[in-house]
Write an enzyme that holds these catalytic residues in place. Structure first.
Site, short mmCIF file in Angstrom:
data_model
loop_
_atom_site.label_atom_id
_atom_site.label_comp_id
_atom_site.label_asym_id
_atom_site.label_seq_id
_atom_site.Cartn_x
_atom_site.Cartn_y
_atom_site.Cartn_z
N SER A 192 0.83 -1.20 0.00
CA SER A 192 0.00 0.00 0.00
C SER A 192 0.87 1.26 0.00
CB SER A 192 -0.96 -0.04 1.20
OG SER A 192 -1.91 0.99 1.12
N ASP A 346 -10.21 -3.23 -5.34
CA ASP A 346 -9.34 -2.26 -4.67
C ASP A 346 -9.33 -0.99 -5.51
OD1 ASP A 346 -7.35 -0.85 -3.38
OD2 ASP A 346 -5.77 -2.31 -3.71
N HIS A 376 -8.05 -4.82 -0.79
CA HIS A 376 -6.90 -4.09 -0.26
C HIS A 376 -6.52 -4.58 1.14
CE1 HIS A 376 -4.10 -0.76 -0.56
NE2 HIS A 376 -4.29 -0.56 0.73
#
Length: 406
Positions: A192, A346, A376
Site C-alpha cells: 500500500s 481495490d 486491499h
C-alpha cells in the site's frame, strides 16, 4: 464510587450504541463483491474494522485519544506474533525504530536482503501488525528482512514517513556486511503506502552512486499517484470495503496536510493545471487502462475546470516524493526488475496497472500477480487461519516465489 459506576455505565452504553449503529450500517449498506469467497467472514472483519474506526473517532471528538493512535493500539493488541523460526531483533537506526528478521540456520555465503515498509495510509499499521508478514518472508526466502517503523499520523505528516524510510534504508545499505547481506541481491518492498515509499526510494537510490543498487522492487497494491481519482477502479469500487475512495481521500488529505475542503477539487481534478495534464495525461489517463478492466457507460469529465486556489493548496501532490509514477522516462528505464501485486476489488488497482505499463514501456522486466478475488490489505491475513482468504495466501506465495527466484 457512584461517579465510577456512572462513568462505567455511560461508557458501556456508548460502546453498545456505536456497535449497534456500525452493525446496522454494515448489514444495510456494505456490499461484498460476489467473487469474494466466505462473505460472512468478510463482513465480520469489515465490521470490526469499521467499529474500531468509529470508536476511535468518538474518542477523538471527546479529546481523549486520536483515532489513529486508538486504532493502532487495538490492532497491535490483537496481533499474535509468529517468528516462523527466525531471529527477531528490535533496533534503532538513529531515532528510527526498525525490526530485523534473520534466518537461524548458518549460510555458506551472504543472503538476500529485503527492506520492507508497511502499509496503513500513514494512519494505521506498525512493525507489530506486519511482524508475521516479515518473519514469514525471511523464513521462506532465506533472507534478512529489515522492516521500518516510520513515524505517521496523528503526530507526523508527509514527508516524515518517506524520510524515515529513506534514512533507514541508506543506513542498512551501508551496513549490509554487518547483517550478512549480499549487496547484489537487495530487494526494496512494501504494501500500500509502503509500496509507494518503495517505488519512490527505488528511484532515489538510482542517483546514489555510493550505495548498492536494488536487485528488484516488490510493490503490493502500491500507491503511486495522487492525481487522477477518476480512474476506472476508483469509480467501480468507490464504496468497496476496507478502502473506499472517500476513506482513501480522507487519509490522503490528512497525510499530506491538505484541508479536507479540497477533497472535491482533488476528486474532480480541478487542481490540475492544463499544462500539467498535457504533460502527464499520457501516463495518468484512463486510456492507459486495459479495456477488460473498464466498465461501460459515460465517463466523467476529467480534469474539471482549473481552480488555481486548489492547485496552490495541493501542488505537492505532483512531487516525486508523492507520485513516483510521474518520474521521467530516463529514471523509470533504470529501475530494477519489478514484481507487482494488484487486487481486483481495490480502488488502487489501476495505480498498479498504470505503473506496470510505464515500466514495461521503458523495458523494465515486470512480473505481475493480479488477485481476481483480492481486496486491499488482504496479504496481512495470509497466516490468520480461519480469518484468511485464498487471495491472502496467493499474494504471499507469489511474493515468496518471485523473491526466491532472483
Amino acid at each position: 464510587m457512584i461517579l465510577m459506576i456512572t462513568l462505567f455505565t455511560t461508557a458501556t452504553f456508548l460502546v453498545l450504541g456505536v456497535s449497534v449503529w456500525v452493525l446496522i450500517k454494515e448489514i444495510l449498506t456494505v456490499h461484498v463483491p460476489p467473487p469474494i469467497p466466505q462473505r460472512v467472514k468478510f463482513h465480520m472483519l469489515h465490521y470490526f474494522f469499521q467499529l474500531t474506526i468509529a470508536l476511535g473517532n468518538v474518542l477523538e471528538k471527546m479529546k481523549i485519544c486520536p483515532m489513529p493512535r486508538f486504532f493502532c493500539f487495538i490492532q497491535d493488541l490483537l496481533v499474535s506474533k509468529n517468528n516462523f523460526g527466525v531471529l527477531v531483533k528490535n533496533m534503532h537506526f538513529g531515532t528510527i525504530p526498525v525490526r530485523l528478521f534473520q534466518p537461524k540456520a548458518t549460510s555458506s555465503g551472504p543472503r538476500k536482503g529485503i527492506i520492507f515498509y508497511h502499509g496503513g495510509g500513514g494512519v494505521f499499521g506498525s512493525l507489530d501488525s506486519y511482524h508475521n508478514t516479515c518473519s514469514y518472508l525471511a523464513h521462506e526466502t532465506d533472507s534478512v528482512v529489515m522492516a521500518v517503523g516510520y513515524r505517521k499520523l496523528p503526530d507526523h505528516h508527509h514527508p516524515t514517513a518517506y524520510h524515515d524510510c529513506l534514512n533507514a534504508t541508506v543506513h542498512f545499505l551501508k551496513e549490509l556486511k554487518t547483517y550478512g547481506v549480499d549487496p547484489a541481491r537487495v530487494v526494496v518492498s512494501g504494501e500500500s503506502i509502503g509500496a509507494g515509499a518503495a517505488a519512490i526510494i527505488a528511484q532515489v537510490v538510482l542517483a546514489r552512486k555510493d550505495l548498492p543498487q536494488f536487485r528488484a522492487q516488490v510493490l503490493i497494491n502500491p500507491v503511486v499517484q495522487g492525481v487522477n481519482f477518476q480512474l476506472p477502479s476508483y469509480q467501480q469500487y468507490s464504496d468497496v470495503p476496507f478502502l473506499s475512495r472517500k476513506f482513501l481521500m480522507t487519509c490522503a488529505c490528512k497525510y499530506l496536510a491538505i484541508d479536507q475542503s479540497w477533497k472535491d477539487a482533488m476528486l474532480k481534478g480541478t487542481f490540475i493545471p492544463p499544462d500539467h495534464w498535457k504533460k502527464y495525461a499520457k501516463w495518468l489517463s484512463s486510456d492507459n487502462i486495459p479495456q477488460r478492466f473498464k466498465s461501460q457507460g459515460r465517463q466523467p469529465e476529467f480534469p474539471g475546470p482549473f481552480n488555481e486556489s486548489a492547485y496552490l493548496e495541493t501542488n505537492h501532490i505532483f512531487s516525486l516524493e508523492t507520485s513516483p509514477l510521474l518520474a521521467d522516462d530516463k529514471i523509470i528505464a533504470q529501475l530494477p526488475e519489478t514484481f507487482l501485486v494488484s487486487s481486483e476489488y481495490d480502488v488502487l488497482r489501476d495505480d498498479t496497472l498504470l505503473y506496470k505499463k510505464r515500466l514495461e514501456e521503458q523495458g523494465v522486466p515486470v512480473t505481475w500477480c493480479h488477485l481476481e478475488d483480492g481486496f486491499h490489505g488482504c496479504i496481512v491475513l495470509f497466516d490468520k487461519n480461519a480469518l484468511s482468504f485464498p487471495c491472502s495466501k496467493k499474494a504471499m506465495s507469489s511474493t515468496v516465489s518471485f523473491i526466491k527466484g532472483i
